[in-house]
Write an enzyme that holds these catalytic residues in place. Structure first.
Site, short mmCIF file in Angstrom:
data_model
loop_
_atom_site.label_atom_id
_atom_site.label_comp_id
_atom_site.label_asym_id
_atom_site.label_seq_id
_atom_site.Cartn_x
_atom_site.Cartn_y
_atom_site.Cartn_z
CD GLU A 235 -2.78 -0.95 2.51
OE1 GLU A 235 -3.89 -0.44 2.27
OE2 GLU A 235 -2.42 -1.29 3.64
CG ASP A 254 -4.79 -3.53 9.31
OD1 ASP A 254 -6.00 -3.58 9.58
OD2 ASP A 254 -4.30 -2.72 8.48
CG HIS A 259 -7.20 -8.33 3.92
ND1 HIS A 259 -8.53 -8.63 4.13
CD2 HIS A 259 -7.03 -7.07 4.39
CE1 HIS A 259 -9.12 -7.59 4.70
NE2 HIS A 259 -8.24 -6.64 4.88
#
Ligand code: BG6
Length: 510
Positions: A235, A254, A259
């Protein structure tokens, strides 16, 4: 000639969802305005929402129903993924109701119950309700308990009640198990839809189609042919205004048990016996369960954590993580994590899976890169051929959605010289998909009762079971293994060493 895979194609022909009330707890928050409402609007324009649909917002904000609707209208105008058709927007907004109240007070749920009852009688929603818990995580179990105490969780004959729970689902294995226990004391497993928004992404869903609707990939999708796999979720964003929350969470919690493990599971799973929720979820779970447990020594050797320092991302200055609002000045929280995992099963034994994710990196890029073993011998060794590049298949999840196959060809000319080229498939060249939030499929699937893209209690716990030893080892270490990296780079040098040790390199991020 039999060309299609009828099971896959036919299983998901869209139909209008059942009549229902969509109840959002925490309706004044960001998720509602940025994602849920635009997704509902997109479903409405695709005629997938039922005629008898109503949205009930529940929140503490001191709004009248009209003010709530005004808030939604402004939000939709700002966050819709496509241009708005005013009468469709007004129709949707006209179906929104507001129940004001404290989410930890049972009186709020009693008022909600009576509003839902009135609405069901007047509009024939058949008492079907989807409860979306879009609140901070400390309220997940509170909302579920109070839904139970007011009888709202109960499915009477012919009606359904479903609960969607957002992430973060737990903070570690123990808290995830505890939360599962609390939810399951009120709702049956079949009523609970634990969301991972990565599974709503078209390209993530395509991993299974690529693997199982084509004959050419599966035969080489194993340890005999695959040398290693790299999964990257990079990111460019920094922690922005989430500092306080993020500093308590970190990149591992996170992104990884949810994911990244979903991407890993879809890449590593065995073919399911059919394309339905139990079969698919079971095969994915088996892949996660087969990840070799990390000992404390292995954590220090095979897991890298990093934290960004000031730098430039896409030409813009980004400050030091520790200087961001809400971050402790000596914070040891990781904003980057990379790891080497082994999958102990017959398909993958000996094939390393390298995972990495981080904030403030050189580019936004989510991809799965599968590198194949070299050709068994080089026919070209006495010719001007330096070395033969290995075949590579790259699944681009976002952005530039598509896939690329890298292979060697002869450079035209009298000599045998070889170059590595790529065949590049881009979604945009073939399909005209309208932009979406990624939540449309997930909301729709929940309304039609298809849990394939959601996680069961055991799936969530399996992810945390892999991550827990890392959290423990980090807690017990002095933090000396936290490496700094410059914002706008590809991550810390320690991550480069993790691969160079195995004679490999990460793919460049930018
Ligand atoms: C969220 C994380 O789950 O996923 C965020 O909490 C992260 O920190 C986001 O930025 C990434 O999602 P996407 O869809 O932008 O890749």
């Amino acid at each position: 000639m039999d060309v299609a895979a009828p099971g896959l194609a036919a299983a998901r022909l869209p139909r209008q969802a059942d009549p229902c009330a969509f109840v959002i707890f925490g309706a004044a928050g960001d998720l509602t305005k940025r994602l849920l409402l635009p997704a509902l609007y997109n479903l409405a324009t695709q005629r997938l929402l039922p005629e008898e649909f109503a949205l009930f917002g529940v929140a503490r904000a001191d709004w009248s129903e009209d003010e709530f609707r005004g808030h939604l209208k402004t939000a939709l105008d700002e966050f819709a993924t496509d241009s708005i058709v005013p009468h469709l927007r007004d129709q949707l907004i006209g179906r929104c109701r507001y129940v004001r109240g404290d989410l930890s007070d049972i009186a709020t749920y009693q008022r909600l119950k009576s509003a839902l009852g009135d609405h069901a009688r007047a509009h024939n929603t058949r008492d079907n309700c989807l409860f979306y818990v879009a609140t901070p995580p400390d309220l997940f179990s509170v909302v579920a308990r109070l839904l139970g105490e007011t009888g709202l969780a109960k499915e009477a004959e012919g009606c359904w009640r479903r609960l969607i729970v957002e992430k973060p689902f737990g903070f570690d294995l123990q808290s995830a198990c505890e939360l599962n226990k609390q939810l399951l004391s009120v709702f049956a497993e079949s009523q609970i839809y634990r969301i991972d928004h990565y599974l709503g992404k078209e390209t993530v869903q395509n991993i299974m189609v690529l693997r199982f609707a084509n004959g050419m990939f599966e035969p080489i999708w194993n340890r005999d042919h695959v040398e290693h796999v790299q999964i990257t979720v990079a990111e460019t964003v920094s922690v922005e205004n989430r500092g306080k929350l993020y500093d308590h969470t970190g990149a591992l919690r996170d992104m990884v048990p949810n994911h990244l493990f979903q991407l890993l599971a879809l890449t590593a799973m065995e073919p399911p016996s059919c394309f339905d929720a139990p079969a698919v979820r079971t095969e994915k779970l088996k892949a996660i369960d087969a990840i070799r447990p990390l000992t404390p020594e292995k954590v220090l050797a095979d897991v890298v954590r990093g934290q960004y320092r000031a730098g430039r991302v896409a030409g813009k200055a980004v400050g030091d993580y520790r200087a961001a609002a809400g971050i402790a000045p000596q914070s040891g929280t990781e904003t980057y994590v990379a790891m080497r995992l082994g999958i102990d099963n017959w398909r993958w034994a000996g094939v390393p899976f390298y995972l990495r994710t981080g904030k403030a990196l050189a580019a936004r890029k989510t991809e799965i890169a599968i590198r194949f073993r070299s050709a068994p011998l080089s026919l070209f060794r006495d010719m001007p051929v330096e070395s033969l590049a290995q075949n590579l298949l790259v699944l681009r999840i976002q952005p530039n959605e598509g896939a690329a196959l890298h292979f060697n060809v002869k450079i035209p000319g009298p000599e045998i010289r070889i170059e590595n080229v790529r065949m590049n498939f881009k979604y945009e060249d073939y399909f005209d998909a309208s932009p979406s939030t990624g939540y449309e499929t997930l909301i729709y699937d929940c309304m039609i009762g298809d849990p394939m893209l959601f996680q069961r209690a055991i799936d969530i716990e399996a992810g945390w079971r892999v991550v827990d030893p890392i959290l423990r080892a980090w807690r017990e270490s002095d933090g000396g293994d936290l490496s700094a990296y410059q914002a706008g780079s590809d991550g810390p040098a320690a991550a480069v060493r993790l691969l160079s040790r195995d004679g490999l390199q990460w793919r460049a991020i930018a």
